[in-house]
Design an enzyme around this catalytic site. Structure first.
Site, PDB file in Angstrom:
ATOM      1  N   GLU A  43       0.833  -1.209   0.000  1.00  0.00           N
ATOM      2  CA  GLU A  43       0.000   0.000   0.000  1.00  0.00           C
ATOM      3  C   GLU A  43       0.867   1.258   0.000  1.00  0.00           C
ATOM      4  OE1 GLU A  43      -1.841  -0.495   3.812  1.00  0.00           O
ATOM      5  OE2 GLU A  43      -3.036  -2.228   3.194  1.00  0.00           O
ATOM      6  N   PRO A  44       1.698   1.460  -1.022  1.00  0.00           N
ATOM      7  CA  PRO A  44       2.559   2.641  -0.996  1.00  0.00           C
ATOM      8  C   PRO A  44       1.774   3.915  -1.308  1.00  0.00           C
ATOM      9  CG  PRO A  44       2.877   1.440  -3.054  1.00  0.00           C
ATOM     10  CD  PRO A  44       1.873   0.658  -2.252  1.00  0.00           C
ATOM     11  N   GLY A  45       2.120   4.994  -0.657  1.00  0.00           N
ATOM     12  CA  GLY A  45       1.519   6.295  -0.932  1.00  0.00           C
ATOM     13  C   GLY A  45       2.607   7.292  -1.294  1.00  0.00           C
ATOM     14  N   ARG A  46       3.273   7.808  -0.261  1.00  0.00           N
ATOM     15  CA  ARG A  46       4.299   8.836  -0.441  1.00  0.00           C
ATOM     16  C   ARG A  46       5.343   8.493  -1.496  1.00  0.00           C
ATOM     17  NH1 ARG A  46       5.835  12.131   3.806  1.00  0.00           N
ATOM     18  NH2 ARG A  46       4.936  10.596   5.204  1.00  0.00           N
TER      19      ARG A  46
ATOM     20  N   ARG B  30       2.940  20.124   6.133  1.00  0.00           N
ATOM     21  CA  ARG B  30       3.883  19.191   6.764  1.00  0.00           C
ATOM     22  C   ARG B  30       4.892  19.854   7.697  1.00  0.00           C
ATOM     23  NH1 ARG B  30       7.100  16.748   4.058  1.00  0.00           N
ATOM     24  NH2 ARG B  30       7.187  14.864   5.300  1.00  0.00           N
TER      25      ARG B  30
ATOM     26  N   CYS C 152      -2.021  33.600  10.050  1.00  0.00           N
ATOM     27  CA  CYS C 152      -1.762  34.197  11.363  1.00  0.00           C
ATOM     28  C   CYS C 152      -1.490  33.134  12.412  1.00  0.00           C
ATOM     29  CB  CYS C 152      -2.945  35.068  11.757  1.00  0.00           C
ATOM     30  SG  CYS C 152      -3.207  36.360  10.547  1.00  0.00           S
ATOM     31  N   GLU C 153      -0.336  32.503  12.315  1.00  0.00           N
ATOM     32  CA  GLU C 153       0.138  31.482  13.252  1.00  0.00           C
ATOM     33  C   GLU C 153       1.655  31.491  13.159  1.00  0.00           C
ATOM     34  OE1 GLU C 153      -1.509  29.054  15.036  1.00  0.00           O
ATOM     35  OE2 GLU C 153      -3.531  29.324  14.224  1.00  0.00           O
TER      36      GLU C 153
ATOM     37  N   TYR D 258       4.728  18.320  11.362  1.00  0.00           N
ATOM     38  CA  TYR D 258       5.784  17.374  11.751  1.00  0.00           C
ATOM     39  C   TYR D 258       7.178  17.993  11.727  1.00  0.00           C
ATOM     40  CZ  TYR D 258       2.268  14.540   9.107  1.00  0.00           C
ATOM     41  OH  TYR D 258       1.145  13.998   8.547  1.00  0.00           O
TER      42      TYR D 258
ATOM     43  N   TYR E 291       0.905  14.260   0.739  1.00  0.00           N
ATOM     44  CA  TYR E 291       0.505  14.838   2.022  1.00  0.00           C
ATOM     45  C   TYR E 291       0.619  16.361   2.030  1.00  0.00           C
ATOM     46  CZ  TYR E 291       0.712   9.943   3.224  1.00  0.00           C
ATOM     47  OH  TYR E 291       0.520   8.590   3.222  1.00  0.00           O
TER      48      TYR E 291
HETATM   49  C1  LIG Z   1      -0.993   6.101   5.106  1.00  0.00           C
HETATM   50  C2  LIG Z   1      -1.111   4.655   4.866  1.00  0.00           C
HETATM   51  C3  LIG Z   1      -0.383   4.038   3.839  1.00  0.00           C
HETATM   52  C4  LIG Z   1       0.593   4.790   2.965  1.00  0.00           C
HETATM   53  O1  LIG Z   1       1.689   5.223   3.669  1.00  0.00           O
HETATM   54  P1  LIG Z   1       2.917   5.935   2.888  1.00  0.00           P
HETATM   55  O2  LIG Z   1       3.871   6.252   3.971  1.00  0.00           O
HETATM   56  O3  LIG Z   1       2.359   7.149   2.243  1.00  0.00           O
HETATM   57  O4  LIG Z   1       3.446   4.948   1.918  1.00  0.00           O
HETATM   58  C5  LIG Z   1      -0.558   2.693   3.636  1.00  0.00           C
HETATM   59  N1  LIG Z   1      -1.413   1.963   4.406  1.00  0.00           N
HETATM   60  C6  LIG Z   1      -2.132   2.525   5.395  1.00  0.00           C
HETATM   61  C7  LIG Z   1      -3.038   1.686   6.186  1.00  0.00           C
HETATM   62  C8  LIG Z   1      -2.004   3.875   5.669  1.00  0.00           C
HETATM   63  O5  LIG Z   1      -2.704   4.417   6.660  1.00  0.00           O
END
Ligand SMILES: *Cc1c(COP(=O)(O)O)cnc(C)c1O
Length: 425
Positions: A284-287, A323, A353-354, A327, A381
């Site tokens: 499940e890659p995102g970033r 971000r 304004c922060e 973080y 993100y």
């Molecule tokens: C956010 C998330 C991802 C993706 O994470 P990345 O760091 O963006 O790769 C995959 N699985 C689950 C369950 C998540 O919450």
């Protein structure tokens, strides 16, 4: 000026001192569409995906893009056309994925707080698998599925209790996190799942955190998950798939995370050694698919020299690029036109304004008001976390594809923001 390569994607590069994305000048895009403006390279996304695909050549793997990283429809289309499935975390994300024509079977549903309505809609859509995050959720899903006359395929998200060595807010696989089911309870919860009507045990899932830059936490998590797979299957519950989640980091500032193919070479070697190489995997890659493919172009509004610090006030803010405020994250910030004057040190800040509204601290920049800056590695993100704080409209987005550019999201105007509000009588 130095010709050191920029962190992130090779598709974002200078040509004659003008910053370009896939050869399209960012200055031209900013002139046409205004600022702040997100610009994404399609080639960069597909290259990031190809690294995973190379790593998995000849294996049974489904890559499910975690769209919370960037859920804009054109980006979902890009990954759908490239053969990806999708990992969603809300009913809203489900509708986004369905809106681009993805089949329910290619969607998996993660998240600790799925509502009954979201479960019903996901069942209706014929979703591939629910990644269940608690015992209570398991009971509710069984009820909802039974009432709908459906069977929900499930995997339990198990918390392997490994330290991904990343920022605490984006570490998710440790005991103190709200995510997943404790490793020690997993077998018992699988037994419960088997008894419940309306459920079919399909697999096991974990996700240990985000922006992970080392291989070791993945190997540790994998070992712990495989130990569990052995126990669960010995108890008579076959697991058709193993989902290893996402989390691979990218280079924001010279970090050197393993390349996706190199990482998976090591992980697959471990899977083979333990006899699980033939299993159906999911990730499940995102970033790592979108982060380095995007930049945010912003205009310098004011320079504000001070005794302790100089400030460079730009027209992008924490509502566009959350971000750093959330973080203390680092984004490289570079001029869109290189080569102007003597650099000075600035804190690059937005108009909100922060005091938390900063984009970069202590950056050496040669800038004047009216110049354009590019905030790099802004594909993940950022837009998906953008808000309307200070009644700022969310930015426009452009996708560049081999020299052509497409406006994929119009800039939000004030009317868009006021539409849902009601005056008192
Ligand atoms: C956010 C998330 C991802 C993706 O994470 P990345 O760091 O963006 O790769 C995959 N699985 C689950 C369950 C998540 O919450």
């Amino acid at each position: 000026m130095s010709a050191a390569p920029l962190p992130g994607s090779p598709q974002v590069a200078y040509q004659d001192d003008a910053l370009q994305v896939e050869g399209v000048a960012l200055a031209d895009l900013a002139r046409r569409h205004g600022t702040p403006l997100f610009v994404y390279s399609k080639a960069s996304m597909l290259e990031a995906l190809a690294a995973y695909q190379r790593g998995f050549a000849g294996r049974k793997v489904k890559i499910c893009y975690a769209l919370k990283a960037n859920s804009s429809l054109a980006i979902l289309q890009t990954f759908a056309r490239a053969g990806c499935g999708f990992d969603i975390v809300s009913g809203g994300e489900l509708e986004r994925v369905l809106a681009v024509g993805v089949r329910g079977a290619d969607i998996i549903f993660s998240g600790v707080g799925k509502t009954r309505a979201e479960m019903r809609r996901a069942l209706e859509a014929g979703i591939g698998c629910f990644n269940v995050e608690s015992e209570a959720e398991l009971e509710v899903l069984s009820e909802v599925a039974s009432a709908a006359g459906k069977t929900a395929a499930i995997s339990l998200r198990v918390n392997p209790n490994v330290d991904p060595k990343t920022h605490p807010y984006i570490s998710t696989g440790l005991k103190g996190n709200k995510f997943g089911i404790a490793h020690e309870r997993a077998l018992e919860v699988y037994r419960r799942a088997r008894e419940l009507p309306g459920l079919r045990v399909a697999g096991i899932d974990c996700h240990i955190g985000s922006q992970i830059t080392e291989v070791a936490p993945y190997l540790d998590a994998m070992d712990r998950i495989l130990d569990l797979v052995a126990q669960i299957e010995a108890a008579g519950m076959p697991l058709a798939h193993i989902d290893f989640g996402g989390g691979l980091g990218i280079s924001y500032n010279g970090e050197q995370p393993p390349a996706a193919d190199a990482l998976w070479q090591q992980l697959l070697a471990r899977l083979d050694a333990r006899g699980y190489g033939e299993r159906q995997f999911m990730i499940e890659p995102g970033r790592s698919l979108v982060g380095n493919a995007g930049v945010c172009v912003s205009e310098v509004l004011y320079l504000k020299p001070g005794e302790a610090k100089n400030f460079c006030v730009i027209d992008a803010a924490m509502n566009d690029l959350p971000r750093p405020a959330m973080y203390q994250a680092f984004h490289a910030i570079v001029p869109v036109a290189r080569g102007g004057g003597e650099p000075a040190h600035y804190d690059v800040v937005g108009p909100v304004c922060e005091s938390g509204d900063w984009i970069g601290r202590d950056r050496s920049l040669a800038v004047r008001p009216g110049d354009l800056l590019a905030v790099l590695s802004a594909g993940a993100y950022c837009m998906s976390m953008a808000s309307n704080y200070n009644t700022r409209g969310r930015a426009a987005e452009v996708l560049v594809d081999g020299g052509e550019s497409f406006l994929i999201r119009e800039r939000e105007d004030v009317a868009d923001q006021l539409r849902k509000e009601k005056l008192l009588p």
